[in-house]
Write an enzyme that holds these catalytic residues in place. Structure first.
Site, mmCIF file in Angstrom:
data_model
loop_
_atom_site.group_PDB
_atom_site.id
_atom_site.type_symbol
_atom_site.label_atom_id
_atom_site.label_comp_id
_atom_site.label_asym_id
_atom_site.label_seq_id
_atom_site.Cartn_x
_atom_site.Cartn_y
_atom_site.Cartn_z
ATOM 1 N N TRP A 30 7.702 -0.117 18.070
ATOM 2 C CA TRP A 30 8.016 0.233 16.679
ATOM 3 C C TRP A 30 9.372 0.917 16.751
ATOM 4 O O TRP A 30 9.490 2.027 17.282
ATOM 5 C CB TRP A 30 6.945 1.175 16.133
ATOM 6 C CG TRP A 30 7.026 1.415 14.652
ATOM 7 C CD1 TRP A 30 6.480 0.644 13.664
ATOM 8 C CD2 TRP A 30 7.676 2.504 13.986
ATOM 9 N NE1 TRP A 30 6.759 1.184 12.432
ATOM 10 C CE2 TRP A 30 7.494 2.326 12.601
ATOM 11 C CE3 TRP A 30 8.402 3.612 14.421
ATOM 12 C CZ2 TRP A 30 7.990 3.203 11.649
ATOM 13 C CZ3 TRP A 30 8.904 4.494 13.467
ATOM 14 C CH2 TRP A 30 8.698 4.284 12.096
ATOM 15 N N HIS A 47 6.054 16.004 -20.387
ATOM 16 C CA HIS A 47 7.135 16.939 -20.051
ATOM 17 C C HIS A 47 8.310 16.217 -19.398
ATOM 18 O O HIS A 47 9.056 16.817 -18.642
ATOM 19 C CB HIS A 47 6.595 18.063 -19.164
ATOM 20 C CG HIS A 47 5.571 18.885 -19.875
ATOM 21 N ND1 HIS A 47 5.893 19.795 -20.861
ATOM 22 C CD2 HIS A 47 4.214 18.884 -19.809
ATOM 23 C CE1 HIS A 47 4.789 20.341 -21.338
ATOM 24 N NE2 HIS A 47 3.756 19.795 -20.724
ATOM 25 N N LYS A 57 0.139 2.636 12.302
ATOM 26 C CA LYS A 57 -1.161 3.252 12.023
ATOM 27 C C LYS A 57 -1.172 4.717 12.405
ATOM 28 O O LYS A 57 -1.729 5.555 11.709
ATOM 29 C CB LYS A 57 -2.241 2.487 12.805
ATOM 30 C CG LYS A 57 -3.649 3.035 12.634
ATOM 31 C CD LYS A 57 -4.173 2.803 11.236
ATOM 32 C CE LYS A 57 -5.572 3.352 11.028
ATOM 33 N NZ LYS A 57 -5.863 3.508 9.583
HETATM 34 O O1 M6R Z 1 -3.990 9.502 11.771
HETATM 35 P P1 M6R Z 1 -3.725 10.405 10.608
HETATM 36 O O2 M6R Z 1 -4.899 10.547 9.713
HETATM 37 O O3 M6R Z 1 -3.179 11.739 11.014
HETATM 38 O O4 M6R Z 1 -2.593 9.671 9.784
HETATM 39 C C1 M6R Z 1 -2.011 10.283 8.673
HETATM 40 C C2 M6R Z 1 -1.266 9.283 7.819
HETATM 41 O O5 M6R Z 1 -0.252 8.671 8.561
HETATM 42 C C3 M6R Z 1 -2.198 8.212 7.266
HETATM 43 O O6 M6R Z 1 -3.237 8.772 6.542
HETATM 44 C C4 M6R Z 1 -1.424 7.229 6.350
HETATM 45 O O7 M6R Z 1 -0.955 7.894 5.236
HETATM 46 C C5 M6R Z 1 -2.331 6.057 5.975
HETATM 47 N N1 M6R Z 1 -1.842 4.862 6.581
HETATM 48 C C6 M6R Z 1 -2.388 5.780 4.526
HETATM 49 O O8 M6R Z 1 -3.284 4.752 4.243
#
Ligand code: M6R
Length: 607
Positions: A75, A502, A602
């Site tokens: 990535w 607003h 992810k």
């Molecule tokens: O693994 P995490 O729960 O810490 O990840 C946090 C965010 O990157 C994650 O929730 C992201 O916003 C999701 N892909 C949204 O669907």
């Protein structure tokens, strides 16, 4: 972010690696590559693009007897998406793959330039390969130790050395690496999804410990040369949990997984009808000694925190603030030993969230994390952990991980209220019954799947929209808006319904659809007035409500989505499923890659 797999043993390594990379695709990436020993020589095949392209290249090559190799999905952070910037990178005796960021790579590059050494890529990773090579004098472990002292930043490395076939050396700082050994050989990866084919028993490579993988075993030594015993963990899900199970997309499967995931998460924490964290080793003093709660997390997890704040303040009457983790530590938060810092993370590896925990600990605050991945860094570094039991979540868009996080907040709020005498046992039992009923009613929403597809069709031409709500519904609007942007690429903004006038109401025209959530009794009539305001300005309104209000008709909304009528405090479970479906069907109807939206990873392991 980047996916890592390494294998040495008695199987065709190129097959193990390409299969592993396909399993890690969900982490998000833009290029892929492998390197392997062939007749004692290291050979690399890599490409910008998908693992399928890499696989084609590998299958088109004649490869003899490769049983040891490393594979990577990149990535891009430093340097664009290109074959050259893809991993593995080789310099001199060293071939490696990396997940993370080398923060001092510019300084190191300047040092290497003085020796006349120049990289061919734009990556920080190649500089790491050059530094390890610079430290190499025939002994890989010594080279890694010396390089570890020179590298700043975050890294998970798998390294092969020229002339040392059959062995993979690994070290990490921050970025995750998990490993297992079976009779087929030794495997290491950035997460369990790529290991589960081999074993359900694994260990997390401790930080700054060097692992040597051979076909026979995995040995660990720390930087002082002491042997380290791995702490074995066990996953409680099967390979099927990481497969689509007949659904078109992982996201759809994961939406359907929710009733079971929710029950698995709450049931072990309910005893005699009351919430308890006894089995999680979270003592009641965590709540009774606390006069303030700070919640911090990223993205969807932070949205779960917003619901948590609403519940905890409402029933436990303790002040709670919520902040995104990427801002938290730069805002100089006020914390002391009576502050409870709650972090939330599906992956347990999000760099900003982890940094927030470290800061909280420096200030003497207690840290409690809500985490889905067992043994992850956030779980290990927190004083207390409440694991959610969603199983692996493969789609980038979080669905089941979010609702299980909500369920844990419902339990935290109730336990807090109970042990601080805001709740009687009867109150707590009644609340837990309602929580269980709310989870049951998720099944009713799932049964109406087709309706959500029909409603989504009305957004086929939408380029922008508003999600509005009040109270808990506003928290859900934020999550609905994120979900929609993330996978359908429809620009959307979540707004507190009463705040539109607003300023923002100037954007409302017939080309601006509005999704309005109205499930909260206390603000229901106000919410209906706010909907009338946007309707009067031409907006097409999709109303999500659990009411049976006779006054709600086509004069205020073009589409009405009804969710089961339950106590409004518990409506977030059913509302969540609706907003997930709307995003899902919008993305499917636009023929987008639902599970792997562009540019996203992810698990975000860099700050
Ligand atoms: O693994 P995490 O729960 O810490 O990840 C946090 C965010 O990157 C994650 O929730 C992201 O916003 C999701 N892909 C949204 O669907």
């Amino acid at each position: 972010m980047c996916g890592i797999i390494g294998f040495t043993g008695h199987l065709d390594a190129t097959k193990v690696l390409t299969k592993g990379l396909a399993e890690l695709e969900y982490r998000g990436y833009d290029s892929a590559g492998i390197a392997f020993f062939e007749n004692e020589e290291i050979r690399t095949i890599k490409t910008a693009g998908k693992v399928a392209c890499l696989k084609e290249k590998v299958e088109a090559s004649t490869i003899n007897d490769a049983t040891c190799g490393i594979g990577h999905t990149r990535w891009a952070t430093h340097g664009g998406v290109s074959d050259t910037n893809s991993h593995p990178h080789t310099f001199g005796n060293v071939t490696l793959i990396h997940n993370g960021i080398i923060e001092n790579y510019k300084e190191l590059q300047a040092e290497l330039a003085l020796q006349g050494k120049t990289p061919i890529s734009q990556t920080d990773t190649e500089i790491a390969a050059m530094i390890i090579d610079d430290c190499f004098d025939g002994d890989p472990i010594e080279a890694i130790k010396k390089a570890d002292a020179r590298l700043d930043g975050q890294y998970g490395f798998c390294i092969m050395f020229k002339g040392i076939p059959g062995k993979i050396f690994c070290i990490r700082n921050g970025s995750p690496l998990v490993a297992t050994h079976t009779e087929k050989g030794s495997v290491i990866a950035s997460d369990m999804v790529a290991l589960i084919d081999y074993s359900k028993d694994y260990f997390v490579l401790p930080e700054h410990v060097i692992a040597t993988l051979t076909a026979e075993d995995i040995t660990l030594v720390d930087l002082e040369g002491n042997n380290v015993e791995p702490e074995m963990l066990h996953v409680d899900w099967d390979i099927e949990a990481a497969m689509k199970g007949g659904y078109d997309y992982f996201m759809l499967k994961e939406i359907h997984d929710q009733p079971a995931a929710l029950m698995n998460t709450i049931t072990p924490r309910i005893k005699d009808g009351l919430p308890t964290f006894e089995a999680d080793n979270v003592p009641d003093e965590v709540f009774t000694n606390c006069n303030r709660i700070l919640i911090t997390a990223c993205g969807t997890a932070m949205h779960a925190g917003l619901v948590g704040k609403n519940l905890i303040e409402r029933i436990a009457r303790v002040p709670v603030t919520v902040d995104v983790a990427s801002e938290f530590r730069y805002n100089d938060p006020i914390m002391d030993e009576h502050t409870l810092v709650i972090t939330i993370s599906q992956s347990g590896e999000t760099a900003d969230t982890l940094a927030a925990i470290r800061l909280a600990k420096e200030h003497g605050a207690k840290t409690l994390s809500i985490v889905n991945v067992k043994g992850s860094t956030i779980a290990r570094e927190s004083d207390y952990v409440l694991y959610t039991h969603a199983g692996p979540e493969i789609a980038v868009a979080s669905t089941k991980a979010y609702t299980v996080q909500l369920s844990v907040f419902y339990l935290i709020a109730a336990r807090f209220a109970l042990v601080t005498n805001k709740f009687t046992e009867d109150d707590a039992r009644d609340y837990i019954t309602k929580l269980q009923q709310a989870i049951e009613s998720v099944n009713e929403v799932l049964a109406n799947e087709k309706d959500f597809e029909d409603v989504s069709a009305s957004l086929d031409t939408a380029e922008n929209l508003f999600y509005i709500g009040r109270g808990l519904d506003y928290c859900l609007a934020m999550e609905g808006s994120l979900k929609l942007k993330e996978i359908s690429y429809i620009h959307s903004e979540a707004y507190a319904a009463g705040e539109l006038k607003h300023g923002t109401i100037s954007l409302i025209t017939e080309d601006m659809p509005v999704i309005a959530i109205a499930t909260q009794n206390g603000v229901y009539s106000k919410m209906i007035s706010n909907i009338r305001e946007v309707k009067a300005r031409g907006a097409k309104v999709i109303l999500i409500t659990n009411g049976d209000d006779q006054n709600v008709d086509e004069s205020i909304c073009s589409f009405q989505v009804s969710i089961p009528k339950i106590d409004d405090m518990f409506a977030p479970f059913t509302t969540s499923v609706v907003i997930q479906y709307l995003a899902y069907f919008c993305a499917v109807r636009r023929a987008l890659n639902v599970d792997q939206p562009r540019n996203l990873a992810k698990s975000v392991t860099v700050e």
